[in-house]
Write a protein that holds these residues in place. Structure first.
Motif, PDB file in Angstrom:
ATOM      1  N   GLY A   8      -0.962   4.290   7.274  1.00  0.00           N
ATOM      2  CA  GLY A   8      -1.122   4.116   8.294  1.00  0.00           C
ATOM      3  C   GLY A   8       0.564   4.383   8.107  1.00  0.00           C
ATOM      4  O   GLY A   8       1.536   5.642   9.326  1.00  0.00           O
ATOM      5  N   ARG A   9       1.607   2.938   8.402  1.00  0.00           N
ATOM      6  CA  ARG A   9       3.004   3.376   8.696  1.00  0.00           C
ATOM      7  C   ARG A   9       3.381   4.699   8.065  1.00  0.00           C
ATOM      8  O   ARG A   9       4.428   4.379   8.312  1.00  0.00           O
ATOM      9  CB  ARG A   9       3.670   1.505   8.443  1.00  0.00           C
ATOM     10  N   PRO A  49       1.046  -1.020   0.104  1.00  0.00           N
ATOM     11  CA  PRO A  49      -0.142   0.010   0.538  1.00  0.00           C
ATOM     12  C   PRO A  49       0.777   1.062   0.005  1.00  0.00           C
ATOM     13  O   PRO A  49       0.639   2.075  -0.661  1.00  0.00           O
ATOM     14  CB  PRO A  49      -1.140  -0.531   1.113  1.00  0.00           C
ATOM     15  N   CYS A  50       1.664   0.984   0.607  1.00  0.00           N
ATOM     16  CA  CYS A  50       2.921   2.712   0.595  1.00  0.00           C
ATOM     17  C   CYS A  50       3.201   2.815  -0.552  1.00  0.00           C
ATOM     18  O   CYS A  50       3.916   3.733  -0.761  1.00  0.00           O
ATOM     19  CB  CYS A  50       3.884   2.198   2.091  1.00  0.00           C
ATOM     20  N   ILE A  51       3.825   1.516  -1.327  1.00  0.00           N
ATOM     21  CA  ILE A  51       4.694   1.285  -2.425  1.00  0.00           C
ATOM     22  C   ILE A  51       3.937   2.624  -3.446  1.00  0.00           C
ATOM     23  O   ILE A  51       4.512   3.306  -4.007  1.00  0.00           O
ATOM     24  CB  ILE A  51       4.708   0.187  -2.708  1.00  0.00           C
ATOM     25  N   MET A  82       9.763   4.358  -8.992  1.00  0.00           N
ATOM     26  CA  MET A  82       8.285   4.135  -9.088  1.00  0.00           C
ATOM     27  C   MET A  82       7.454   4.932  -9.429  1.00  0.00           C
ATOM     28  O   MET A  82       7.848   5.847  -7.064  1.00  0.00           O
ATOM     29  CB  MET A  82       7.597   3.533  -9.079  1.00  0.00           C
ATOM     30  N   PRO A  83       7.373   6.527  -9.102  1.00  0.00           N
ATOM     31  CA  PRO A  83       6.220   7.215  -8.897  1.00  0.00           C
ATOM     32  C   PRO A  83       4.845   6.737  -7.536  1.00  0.00           C
ATOM     33  O   PRO A  83       4.282   5.945  -8.091  1.00  0.00           O
ATOM     34  CB  PRO A  83       5.534   8.341 -10.122  1.00  0.00           C
ATOM     35  N   GLY A  84       4.811   8.075  -7.280  1.00  0.00           N
ATOM     36  CA  GLY A  84       3.762   7.208  -5.785  1.00  0.00           C
ATOM     37  C   GLY A  84       2.142   7.606  -6.914  1.00  0.00           C
ATOM     38  O   GLY A  84       2.305   8.393  -7.201  1.00  0.00           O
ATOM     39  N   HIS A  85       1.295   7.452  -6.661  1.00  0.00           N
ATOM     40  CA  HIS A  85      -0.268   8.165  -6.595  1.00  0.00           C
ATOM     41  C   HIS A  85      -0.663   8.933  -5.147  1.00  0.00           C
ATOM     42  O   HIS A  85      -2.139   8.307  -5.057  1.00  0.00           O
ATOM     43  CB  HIS A  85      -1.031   6.986  -6.760  1.00  0.00           C
ATOM     44  N   GLU A  86      -0.553   9.651  -5.177  1.00  0.00           N
ATOM     45  CA  GLU A  86      -0.762  10.461  -3.732  1.00  0.00           C
ATOM     46  C   GLU A  86      -2.497  10.876  -3.863  1.00  0.00           C
ATOM     47  O   GLU A  86      -3.324  11.047  -2.980  1.00  0.00           O
ATOM     48  CB  GLU A  86      -0.057  11.408  -3.208  1.00  0.00           C
ATOM     49  N   ASP A  87      -3.098  10.544  -4.937  1.00  0.00           N
ATOM     50  CA  ASP A  87      -4.484  10.973  -5.510  1.00  0.00           C
ATOM     51  C   ASP A  87      -5.805   9.699  -5.053  1.00  0.00           C
ATOM     52  O   ASP A  87      -6.385   9.719  -5.864  1.00  0.00           O
ATOM     53  CB  ASP A  87      -4.242  10.733  -6.890  1.00  0.00           C
ATOM     54  N   LEU A  88      -4.625   8.552  -5.238  1.00  0.00           N
ATOM     55  CA  LEU A  88      -5.924   8.120  -4.724  1.00  0.00           C
ATOM     56  C   LEU A  88      -6.122   8.164  -3.014  1.00  0.00           C
ATOM     57  O   LEU A  88      -5.748   7.463  -2.262  1.00  0.00           O
ATOM     58  CB  LEU A  88      -5.277   6.409  -5.053  1.00  0.00           C
ATOM     59  N   THR A  89      -8.081   7.246  -3.386  1.00  0.00           N
ATOM     60  CA  THR A  89      -8.009   7.085  -2.035  1.00  0.00           C
ATOM     61  C   THR A  89      -7.270   5.552  -1.158  1.00  0.00           C
ATOM     62  O   THR A  89      -7.143   4.661  -2.081  1.00  0.00           O
ATOM     63  CB  THR A  89      -9.519   7.007  -2.439  1.00  0.00           C
ATOM     64  N   ASP A  90      -7.223   5.320   0.475  1.00  0.00           N
ATOM     65  CA  ASP A  90      -7.315   4.195   1.032  1.00  0.00           C
ATOM     66  C   ASP A  90      -7.990   3.065   0.149  1.00  0.00           C
ATOM     67  O   ASP A  90      -7.464   1.825  -0.400  1.00  0.00           O
ATOM     68  CB  ASP A  90      -7.463   4.202   2.143  1.00  0.00           C
ATOM     69  N   GLN A 147      -9.051   3.084  -2.858  1.00  0.00           N
ATOM     70  CA  GLN A 147      -8.978   3.193  -4.351  1.00  0.00           C
ATOM     71  C   GLN A 147      -7.736   1.926  -3.993  1.00  0.00           C
ATOM     72  O   GLN A 147      -7.543   0.653  -5.125  1.00  0.00           O
ATOM     73  CB  GLN A 147      -8.843   4.316  -4.983  1.00  0.00           C
ATOM     74  N   ILE A 148      -7.112   1.862  -3.060  1.00  0.00           N
ATOM     75  CA  ILE A 148      -5.431   1.426  -3.733  1.00  0.00           C
ATOM     76  C   ILE A 148      -6.504  -0.344  -2.999  1.00  0.00           C
ATOM     77  O   ILE A 148      -5.279  -0.804  -3.376  1.00  0.00           O
ATOM     78  CB  ILE A 148      -3.982   2.394  -2.430  1.00  0.00           C
ATOM     79  N   THR A 149      -6.301  -0.083  -1.789  1.00  0.00           N
ATOM     80  CA  THR A 149      -6.934  -1.431  -1.619  1.00  0.00           C
ATOM     81  C   THR A 149      -7.810  -2.390  -2.830  1.00  0.00           C
ATOM     82  O   THR A 149      -7.092  -3.121  -3.143  1.00  0.00           O
ATOM     83  CB  THR A 149      -8.139  -1.411  -0.591  1.00  0.00           C
ATOM     84  N   ASN A 150      -9.019  -1.458  -4.242  1.00  0.00           N
ATOM     85  CA  ASN A 150      -9.252  -1.764  -5.318  1.00  0.00           C
ATOM     86  C   ASN A 150      -8.109  -2.535  -5.760  1.00  0.00           C
ATOM     87  O   ASN A 150      -8.360  -3.210  -6.966  1.00  0.00           O
ATOM     88  CB  ASN A 150     -10.086  -1.654  -5.752  1.00  0.00           C
TER      89      ASN A 150
END
Length: 138
Positions: free
Chosen positions: A130-131, A69-71, A91-99, A101-104
């Protein structure tokens, strides 16, 4: 009797609305992958030779489950090994995704292209985010 009929109709309407909500999000992981990941990792998760690691049929997802999830949220820089092959790209991060969305997205990756990993719950993904101070609570 009319009241029971009214309550039943209201319950049915609520159920239909909830079903529509879940149906709309049913393919969200695949859609998010196509939008945010496929241009680098390939439309079938095959990666790009020795430049960009695959996400299809990989050991990395099971080995680094708690980090994924953090990656996705923060990105990744530095060397990593996937299926015995070393990679060292950013690899760029995706700060725009919600929790959620990352789960899905992770659940799509974990259950497709030969990957057979346990799906995440939103709670698990949010706790792991959260980590890295990456949880948005959504």
């Amino acid at each position: 009797m009319n009241r029971a009929l009214l309550v039943g109709a209201a319950g049915a309407a609520l159920l239909l609305n909830l079903t529509g909500c879940f149906t709309e999000r049913q393919n969200e992981g695949a859609q998010l992958y196509a939008t945010h990941c496929a241009s680098c990792h390939g439309d079938q998760g095959q990666g790009l030779q020795r430049l960009i690691p695959p996400v299809a049929g990989v050991d990395f997802m099971a080995q680094r489950r708690a980090d994924l999830p953090c990656i996705i949220r923060k990105g990744l820089k530095g060397p990593l090994v996937v299926n015995g092959i070393s990679y060292n790209q950013v690899m760029p991060g995706h700060e725009d995704l919600t929790d959620s969305q990352i789960t899905n997205l992770l659940n799509f990756l974990h259950t497709n292209w030969g990957n057979q990993n346990q799906p995440y719950t939103i709670r698990e993904a949010s706790e792991l985010l959260g980590r890295c101070n990456g949880s948005d609570g959504q």
